[in-house]
Design an enzyme around this catalytic site. Structure first.
Site, PDB file in Angstrom:
ATOM      1  N   ASN A   1      13.776  -0.165  12.520  1.00 58.28           N
ATOM      2  CA  ASN A   1      14.533  -0.696  11.383  1.00 58.28           C
ATOM      3  C   ASN A   1      15.018   0.488  10.550  1.00 58.28           C
ATOM      4  O   ASN A   1      14.243   1.100   9.820  1.00 58.28           O
ATOM      5  CB  ASN A   1      13.635  -1.624  10.546  1.00 58.28           C
ATOM      6  CG  ASN A   1      14.333  -2.126   9.302  1.00 58.28           C
ATOM      7  OD1 ASN A   1      15.563  -2.129   9.210  1.00 58.28           O
ATOM      8  ND2 ASN A   1      13.551  -2.566   8.327  1.00 58.28           N
ATOM      9  N   TRP A   2      16.303   0.791  10.649  1.00 56.41           N
ATOM     10  CA  TRP A   2      16.836   1.988   9.999  1.00 56.41           C
ATOM     11  C   TRP A   2      17.054   1.809   8.498  1.00 56.41           C
ATOM     12  O   TRP A   2      17.331   2.784   7.795  1.00 56.41           O
ATOM     13  CB  TRP A   2      18.150   2.391  10.659  1.00 56.41           C
ATOM     14  CG  TRP A   2      17.990   2.917  12.052  1.00 56.41           C
ATOM     15  CD1 TRP A   2      16.834   3.001  12.777  1.00 56.41           C
ATOM     16  CD2 TRP A   2      19.026   3.426  12.898  1.00 56.41           C
ATOM     17  NE1 TRP A   2      17.080   3.523  14.016  1.00 56.41           N
ATOM     18  CE2 TRP A   2      18.426   3.797  14.117  1.00 56.41           C
ATOM     19  CE3 TRP A   2      20.387   3.600  12.737  1.00 56.41           C
ATOM     20  CZ2 TRP A   2      19.143   4.342  15.170  1.00 56.41           C
ATOM     21  CZ3 TRP A   2      21.114   4.137  13.785  1.00 56.41           C
ATOM     22  CH2 TRP A   2      20.494   4.508  14.995  1.00 56.41           C
ATOM     23  N   LYS A   3      17.013   0.568   8.028  1.00 56.07           N
ATOM     24  CA  LYS A   3      17.255   0.296   6.605  1.00 56.07           C
ATOM     25  C   LYS A   3      18.604   0.905   6.189  1.00 56.07           C
ATOM     26  O   LYS A   3      19.548   0.857   6.976  1.00 56.07           O
ATOM     27  CB  LYS A   3      16.080   0.802   5.764  1.00 56.07           C
ATOM     28  CG  LYS A   3      14.739   0.249   6.271  1.00 56.07           C
ATOM     29  CD  LYS A   3      13.563   0.606   5.389  1.00 56.07           C
ATOM     30  CE  LYS A   3      12.284   0.044   5.964  1.00 56.07           C
ATOM     31  NZ  LYS A   3      11.116   0.302   5.112  1.00 56.07           N
TER      32      LYS A   3
ATOM     33  N   HIS B   1      12.207  -9.413   5.662  1.00 56.07           N
ATOM     34  CA  HIS B   1      11.556  -8.134   5.406  1.00 56.07           C
ATOM     35  C   HIS B   1      11.088  -8.085   3.957  1.00 56.07           C
ATOM     36  O   HIS B   1      11.731  -8.625   3.061  1.00 56.07           O
ATOM     37  CB  HIS B   1      12.517  -6.980   5.704  1.00 56.07           C
ATOM     38  CG  HIS B   1      11.860  -5.642   5.730  1.00 56.07           C
ATOM     39  ND1 HIS B   1      11.569  -4.934   4.578  1.00 56.07           N
ATOM     40  CD2 HIS B   1      11.416  -4.875   6.760  1.00 56.07           C
ATOM     41  CE1 HIS B   1      10.984  -3.800   4.899  1.00 56.07           C
ATOM     42  NE2 HIS B   1      10.875  -3.740   6.228  1.00 56.07           N
TER      43      HIS B   1
ATOM     44  N   GLU C   1      11.242  -5.936   1.729  1.00 52.98           N
ATOM     45  CA  GLU C   1      12.219  -5.396   0.777  1.00 52.98           C
ATOM     46  C   GLU C   1      13.263  -6.446   0.410  1.00 52.98           C
ATOM     47  O   GLU C   1      13.751  -6.486  -0.727  1.00 52.98           O
ATOM     48  CB  GLU C   1      12.880  -4.143   1.365  1.00 52.98           C
ATOM     49  CG  GLU C   1      11.907  -2.981   1.460  1.00 52.98           C
ATOM     50  CD  GLU C   1      12.327  -1.915   2.455  1.00 52.98           C
ATOM     51  OE1 GLU C   1      11.548  -0.958   2.634  1.00 52.98           O
ATOM     52  OE2 GLU C   1      13.415  -2.032   3.058  1.00 52.98           O
TER      53      GLU C   1
ATOM     54  N   GLU D   1       3.779  -6.950   8.074  1.00 51.11           N
ATOM     55  CA  GLU D   1       3.893  -5.696   7.331  1.00 51.11           C
ATOM     56  C   GLU D   1       3.033  -5.759   6.078  1.00 51.11           C
ATOM     57  O   GLU D   1       3.355  -6.469   5.129  1.00 51.11           O
ATOM     58  CB  GLU D   1       5.340  -5.397   6.941  1.00 51.11           C
ATOM     59  CG  GLU D   1       6.319  -6.545   7.046  1.00 51.11           C
ATOM     60  CD  GLU D   1       7.614  -6.276   6.328  1.00 51.11           C
ATOM     61  OE1 GLU D   1       8.142  -5.164   6.463  1.00 51.11           O
ATOM     62  OE2 GLU D   1       8.087  -7.176   5.631  1.00 51.11           O
TER      63      GLU D   1
ATOM     64  N   GLY E   1       6.080   2.895   3.359  1.00 53.09           N
ATOM     65  CA  GLY E   1       6.654   3.985   2.582  1.00 53.09           C
ATOM     66  C   GLY E   1       5.676   4.678   1.659  1.00 53.09           C
ATOM     67  O   GLY E   1       6.062   5.506   0.839  1.00 53.09           O
TER      68      GLY E   1
ATOM     69  N   SER F   1       4.021   1.679   8.256  1.00 52.39           N
ATOM     70  CA  SER F   1       3.897   3.133   8.402  1.00 52.39           C
ATOM     71  C   SER F   1       3.320   3.550   9.755  1.00 52.39           C
ATOM     72  O   SER F   1       2.385   4.346   9.839  1.00 52.39           O
ATOM     73  CB  SER F   1       3.047   3.721   7.263  1.00 52.39           C
ATOM     74  OG  SER F   1       3.707   3.593   6.020  1.00 52.39           O
TER      75      SER F   1
ATOM     76  N   GLY G   1       9.884   1.908  10.580  1.00 54.22           N
ATOM     77  CA  GLY G   1      10.841   2.330   9.574  1.00 54.22           C
ATOM     78  C   GLY G   1      11.221   3.783   9.732  1.00 54.22           C
ATOM     79  O   GLY G   1      11.960   4.165  10.642  1.00 54.22           O
ATOM     80  N   GLY G   2      10.707   4.643   8.849  1.00 55.08           N
ATOM     81  CA  GLY G   2      11.100   6.049   8.803  1.00 55.08           C
ATOM     82  C   GLY G   2      10.955   6.790  10.111  1.00 55.08           C
ATOM     83  O   GLY G   2      11.793   7.641  10.453  1.00 55.08           O
TER      84      GLY G   2
END
Length: 249
Positions: A9-11, A94, A96, A166, A172, A212, A233-234
């Site tokens: 998930n590149w956001k 998600h 967010e 999640e 994050g 994470s 994610g990251g």
């Protein structure tokens, strides 16, 4: 038998040039046959990513969609629009989106309904804040998110539903739920699904962990019996780290 899945998930990251660089490198990689690999770029890069990966075994997913098929919804994207690009998988719910864009379980239920009606695959996210875990309310909360978000769907729809757990407190922050905590929740989710539908449906549903995940912890997390992969994610923004996670089973 349920699928092993790793979804990046590149956001709101990677412009068109960065996306192209990633895809060029990704297409050089040898992917494990037993793992379904997905990436979810920004809306602006979905068409390019799909066309670039047309002959490659990587699924392109969208990060969100609107619950209506069309209408006066400035800035939104519909299921039909996504499908017209060749995109047939969408992330819904998600944390967010829930926290920053006020997406309620009721809204998310409508999104799931629309996606399923359009024959899309849904990656439905659930998760708790740190305060809810401290109050020992996390199991009940996740059950509520499932009940209100996806349990309106018939059992036949579950062949197109993936669940992503999640722990919001681990996104994050550098914090990660222990493999045992991840397994506890994934097992709980599978039990809740079995109680609503059937054990066979619950056993066939892929449940991803999304808190994470990094190359150095992915293997231990993925080795848990009810963890079927990750929503990354990251660590999915660079091909090297993403591939280490893809190969962590």
């Amino acid at each position: 038998m349920r699928k092993k899945i790793v979804t990046g998930n590149w956001k709101m990251n990677h412009d068109l040039a960065q996306t192209e660089m990633f895809l060029v490198d990704l297409k050089k990689q040898v992917l494990p046959e037993e793992v379904t690999v997905m990436i979810a770029p920004a809306f602006t890069n979905l068409n390019h990513a799909f066309n670039s990966l047309r002959e490659h075994p990587v699924t392109v997913a969208a990060q969100n969609m609107h619950q209506n098929n069309n209408g006066a919804f400035t800035g939104e994207v519909s299921a039909e629009m996504l499908k017209s690009l060749g995109v047939e998988t969408v992330i819904i719910g998600h944390s967010e989106r829930r926290a920053q864009f006020n997406e309620t379980n009721e809204i998310l239920s409508e999104k799931v309904k629309t996606a399923i009606a359009n024959k899309m695959t849904v990656i439905f996210c659930v998760g708790e804040e740190l305060e809810e875990r401290k109050q020992n309310n996390h199991l009940k909360l996740i059950e509520s998110q499932l009940t209100e978000g996806v349990f309106q769907q018939p059992e036949t729809a579950w062949k197109n539903i993936v669940i992503a757990y999640e722990p919001v407190w681990a996104i994050g922050t550098g914090e990660t739920a222990t493999p045992q905590q991840a397994q506890e929740m994934h097992q709980h989710i599978r039990t809740v699904i079995a109680n609503k539908y059937s054990k066979s449906t619950a056993n066939d549903v892929s449940i991803l962990y999304g808190g994470s995940v990094k190359p150095n912890n992915a293997s231990e997390i993925f080795n848990q019996p009810d963890v079927d992969g990750g929503l990354i994610g990251g660590a999915s923004l660079e091909v090297e780290s993403f591939m280490k996670i893809v190969n962590a089973f």
